[in-house]
Motif scaffolding. Structure first.
Motif, PDB file in Angstrom:
ATOM      1  N   PRO A  87      37.132  33.472  35.420  1.00 13.09           N
ATOM      2  CA  PRO A  87      37.767  32.197  35.120  1.00 13.09           C
ATOM      3  C   PRO A  87      37.499  31.755  33.690  1.00 13.09           C
ATOM      4  O   PRO A  87      36.496  32.115  33.088  1.00 13.09           O
ATOM      5  CB  PRO A  87      37.118  31.238  36.124  1.00 13.09           C
ATOM      6  CG  PRO A  87      35.789  31.846  36.414  1.00 13.09           C
ATOM      7  CD  PRO A  87      35.989  33.329  36.308  1.00 13.09           C
ATOM      8  N   VAL A  88      38.407  30.974  33.142  1.00 12.24           N
ATOM      9  CA  VAL A  88      38.283  30.397  31.812  1.00 12.24           C
ATOM     10  C   VAL A  88      38.450  28.895  31.983  1.00 12.24           C
ATOM     11  O   VAL A  88      39.335  28.440  32.696  1.00 12.24           O
ATOM     12  CB  VAL A  88      39.356  30.961  30.854  1.00 12.24           C
ATOM     13  CG1 VAL A  88      39.254  30.322  29.488  1.00 12.24           C
ATOM     14  CG2 VAL A  88      39.224  32.466  30.748  1.00 12.24           C
ATOM     15  N   PHE A  89      37.551  28.132  31.325  1.00 15.11           N
ATOM     16  CA  PHE A  89      37.579  26.684  31.468  1.00 15.11           C
ATOM     17  C   PHE A  89      37.859  26.037  30.136  1.00 15.11           C
ATOM     18  O   PHE A  89      37.375  26.490  29.096  1.00 15.11           O
ATOM     19  CB  PHE A  89      36.228  26.180  32.001  1.00 15.11           C
ATOM     20  CG  PHE A  89      35.871  26.761  33.331  1.00 15.11           C
ATOM     21  CD1 PHE A  89      36.368  26.209  34.492  1.00 15.11           C
ATOM     22  CD2 PHE A  89      35.056  27.883  33.433  1.00 15.11           C
ATOM     23  CE1 PHE A  89      36.057  26.743  35.723  1.00 15.11           C
ATOM     24  CE2 PHE A  89      34.739  28.424  34.656  1.00 15.11           C
ATOM     25  CZ  PHE A  89      35.244  27.847  35.811  1.00 15.11           C
ATOM     26  N   LEU A  90      38.629  24.974  30.145  1.00 14.24           N
ATOM     27  CA  LEU A  90      38.921  24.185  28.965  1.00 14.24           C
ATOM     28  C   LEU A  90      38.126  22.896  29.078  1.00 14.24           C
ATOM     29  O   LEU A  90      38.354  22.090  29.972  1.00 14.24           O
ATOM     30  CB  LEU A  90      40.425  23.891  28.879  1.00 14.24           C
ATOM     31  CG  LEU A  90      40.900  23.124  27.674  1.00 14.24           C
ATOM     32  CD1 LEU A  90      40.584  23.893  26.396  1.00 14.24           C
ATOM     33  CD2 LEU A  90      42.389  22.868  27.766  1.00 14.24           C
ATOM     34  N   GLU A  91      37.161  22.708  28.167  1.00 12.25           N
ATOM     35  CA  GLU A  91      36.313  21.524  28.211  1.00 12.25           C
ATOM     36  C   GLU A  91      37.039  20.346  27.576  1.00 12.25           C
ATOM     37  O   GLU A  91      38.000  20.525  26.831  1.00 12.25           O
ATOM     38  CB  GLU A  91      35.004  21.823  27.491  1.00 12.25           C
ATOM     39  CG  GLU A  91      34.173  22.869  28.229  1.00 12.25           C
ATOM     40  CD  GLU A  91      32.863  23.172  27.530  1.00 12.25           C
ATOM     41  OE1 GLU A  91      32.686  22.760  26.370  1.00 12.25           O
ATOM     42  OE2 GLU A  91      32.024  23.825  28.162  1.00 12.25           O
ATOM     43  N   GLY A  94      38.113  20.369  23.948  1.00 12.18           N
ATOM     44  CA  GLY A  94      39.045  21.397  23.510  1.00 12.18           C
ATOM     45  C   GLY A  94      38.405  22.762  23.398  1.00 12.18           C
ATOM     46  O   GLY A  94      39.069  23.738  23.080  1.00 12.18           O
ATOM     47  N   ARG A  95      37.101  22.868  23.629  1.00 10.73           N
ATOM     48  CA  ARG A  95      36.406  24.147  23.550  1.00 10.73           C
ATOM     49  C   ARG A  95      36.714  24.974  24.795  1.00 10.73           C
ATOM     50  O   ARG A  95      36.795  24.440  25.902  1.00 10.73           O
ATOM     51  CB  ARG A  95      34.907  23.900  23.456  1.00 10.73           C
ATOM     52  CG  ARG A  95      34.118  25.136  23.061  1.00 10.73           C
ATOM     53  CD  ARG A  95      32.673  24.759  22.906  1.00 10.73           C
ATOM     54  NE  ARG A  95      32.047  24.826  24.208  1.00 10.73           N
ATOM     55  CZ  ARG A  95      31.031  25.628  24.501  1.00 10.73           C
ATOM     56  NH1 ARG A  95      30.512  26.393  23.582  1.00 10.73           N
ATOM     57  NH2 ARG A  95      30.524  25.648  25.704  1.00 10.73           N
ATOM     58  N   VAL A  96      36.910  26.261  24.612  1.00 10.29           N
ATOM     59  CA  VAL A  96      37.225  27.173  25.708  1.00 10.29           C
ATOM     60  C   VAL A  96      35.946  27.869  26.131  1.00 10.29           C
ATOM     61  O   VAL A  96      35.247  28.456  25.312  1.00 10.29           O
ATOM     62  CB  VAL A  96      38.282  28.206  25.278  1.00 10.29           C
ATOM     63  CG1 VAL A  96      38.552  29.184  26.402  1.00 10.29           C
ATOM     64  CG2 VAL A  96      39.560  27.519  24.857  1.00 10.29           C
ATOM     65  N   ARG A  97      35.626  27.769  27.431  1.00  9.22           N
ATOM     66  CA  ARG A  97      34.471  28.471  27.988  1.00  9.22           C
ATOM     67  C   ARG A  97      34.964  29.678  28.750  1.00  9.22           C
ATOM     68  O   ARG A  97      35.783  29.565  29.642  1.00  9.22           O
ATOM     69  CB  ARG A  97      33.727  27.546  28.952  1.00  9.22           C
ATOM     70  CG  ARG A  97      32.387  27.120  28.403  1.00  9.22           C
ATOM     71  CD  ARG A  97      31.761  26.104  29.287  1.00  9.22           C
ATOM     72  NE  ARG A  97      30.938  26.758  30.288  1.00  9.22           N
ATOM     73  CZ  ARG A  97      30.485  26.151  31.354  1.00  9.22           C
ATOM     74  NH1 ARG A  97      30.800  24.905  31.587  1.00  9.22           N
ATOM     75  NH2 ARG A  97      29.729  26.782  32.198  1.00  9.22           N
ATOM     76  N   GLY A  98      34.503  30.845  28.388  1.00  9.43           N
ATOM     77  CA  GLY A  98      34.961  32.078  29.002  1.00  9.43           C
ATOM     78  C   GLY A  98      35.818  32.838  28.012  1.00  9.43           C
ATOM     79  O   GLY A  98      36.091  32.378  26.906  1.00  9.43           O
ATOM     80  N   VAL A  99      36.204  34.022  28.394  1.00 12.25           N
ATOM     81  CA  VAL A  99      37.023  34.857  27.520  1.00 12.25           C
ATOM     82  C   VAL A  99      38.422  34.952  28.127  1.00 12.25           C
ATOM     83  O   VAL A  99      38.611  35.583  29.158  1.00 12.25           O
ATOM     84  CB  VAL A  99      36.408  36.267  27.386  1.00 12.25           C
ATOM     85  CG1 VAL A  99      37.264  37.152  26.499  1.00 12.25           C
ATOM     86  CG2 VAL A  99      34.986  36.182  26.863  1.00 12.25           C
ATOM     87  N   PRO A 100      39.419  34.280  27.493  1.00 13.00           N
ATOM     88  CA  PRO A 100      40.766  34.371  28.047  1.00 13.00           C
ATOM     89  C   PRO A 100      41.362  35.748  27.798  1.00 13.00           C
ATOM     90  O   PRO A 100      41.058  36.404  26.806  1.00 13.00           O
ATOM     91  CB  PRO A 100      41.541  33.297  27.285  1.00 13.00           C
ATOM     92  CG  PRO A 100      40.791  33.096  26.026  1.00 13.00           C
ATOM     93  CD  PRO A 100      39.349  33.430  26.311  1.00 13.00           C
ATOM     94  N   GLY A 101      42.161  36.179  28.718  1.00  9.36           N
ATOM     95  CA  GLY A 101      42.812  37.469  28.574  1.00  9.36           C
ATOM     96  C   GLY A 101      43.972  37.565  29.531  1.00  9.36           C
ATOM     97  O   GLY A 101      44.090  36.784  30.471  1.00  9.36           O
ATOM     98  N   PRO A 102      44.827  38.514  29.301  1.00 11.07           N
ATOM     99  CA  PRO A 102      45.992  38.653  30.181  1.00 11.07           C
ATOM    100  C   PRO A 102      45.589  39.259  31.518  1.00 11.07           C
ATOM    101  O   PRO A 102      44.633  40.017  31.606  1.00 11.07           O
ATOM    102  CB  PRO A 102      46.899  39.609  29.410  1.00 11.07           C
ATOM    103  CG  PRO A 102      45.949  40.428  28.590  1.00 11.07           C
ATOM    104  CD  PRO A 102      44.821  39.495  28.218  1.00 11.07           C
ATOM    105  N   ALA A 103      46.312  38.905  32.533  1.00  9.41           N
ATOM    106  CA  ALA A 103      46.116  39.528  33.840  1.00  9.41           C
ATOM    107  C   ALA A 103      46.795  40.896  33.805  1.00  9.41           C
ATOM    108  O   ALA A 103      47.818  41.068  33.146  1.00  9.41           O
ATOM    109  CB  ALA A 103      46.729  38.665  34.924  1.00  9.41           C
ATOM    110  N   PRO A 104      46.221  41.876  34.484  1.00  6.15           N
ATOM    111  CA  PRO A 104      46.876  43.184  34.505  1.00  6.15           C
ATOM    112  C   PRO A 104      48.189  43.109  35.269  1.00  6.15           C
ATOM    113  O   PRO A 104      48.375  42.257  36.123  1.00  6.15           O
ATOM    114  CB  PRO A 104      45.865  44.067  35.236  1.00  6.15           C
ATOM    115  CG  PRO A 104      45.024  43.136  36.022  1.00  6.15           C
ATOM    116  CD  PRO A 104      45.005  41.841  35.286  1.00  6.15           C
TER     117      PRO A 104
END
Length: 172
Positions: A87-91, A94-104
């Motif tokens: 999961p990726v969280f938007l605080e 505006g800071r992004v927690r986690g590493v966003p990436g595309p779903a396969p």
């Protein structure tokens, strides 16, 4: 002794006893019939309850089989869904927690459009992104496919996370 008046006095008493006994027997017969009807209805309702309980148990078994994790995963894959990854969280700042990436993709290959935004990377209001359109890997969102002609894109192009205003308390 005269036998006339005593016979006449006995007749109403005998008739009263016969009427009371006959009424009692008829009442007992009606009560017995009513109890028999209630018994038949009770037996019928018990049979129906047993059938409905069996049906409920069969439906519960069906629900349990369909809600098992492996069955849910199989059905999701049939619908074209893929595991979401971490999961990726938007605080709020505006800071992004986690590493966003595309779903396969379901077939594991590249996306059919080469990894570009379906609309070419243009924002709905036609404006620019607050950070200039920088991607997490340092690339720039240009509105076209960043890969060389014919080469599959390494990942889909996503806009960076936009800042989210801090929540305000209710009543202000």
């Amino acid at each position: 002794m005269p036998s006339g008046p005593t016979t006449a006095a006995r007749t109403p008493f005998v008739l009263l006893v016969v009427v009371l006994l006959g009424g009692g027997l008829i009442g007992l017969l009606l009560l017995n019939t009513s109890l028999s009807q209630g018994s038949f209805k009770l037996t019928e309702l018990k049979k129906k309850t047993t059938e409905l309980t069996d049906e409920e148990q069969a439906l519960q078994r069906d629900i349990d089989a369909r809600s098992a994790p492996d069955a849910l995963e199989r059905r999701a894959r049939e619908l074209g869904m893929v595991p979401g990854g971490g999961p990726v969280f938007l605080e709020p700042g505006g800071r992004v927690r986690g590493v966003p990436g595309p779903a396969p993709t379901p077939d594991g290959g590249a996306l059919p459009d080469g990894g570009a935004f379906p609309d070419g990377g243009v924002l709905p209001d036609g404006g620019a992104l607050p950070d200039g359109g920088l991607l997490p890997d340092g690339g720039v969102l240009s509105g076209t496919d960043p890969s060389p002609a014919g080469a599959p894109a390494p990942h889909p192009v996503y806009p960076p996370a936009l800042p989210v205003p801090a929540p305000t308390p209710f009543g202000r």
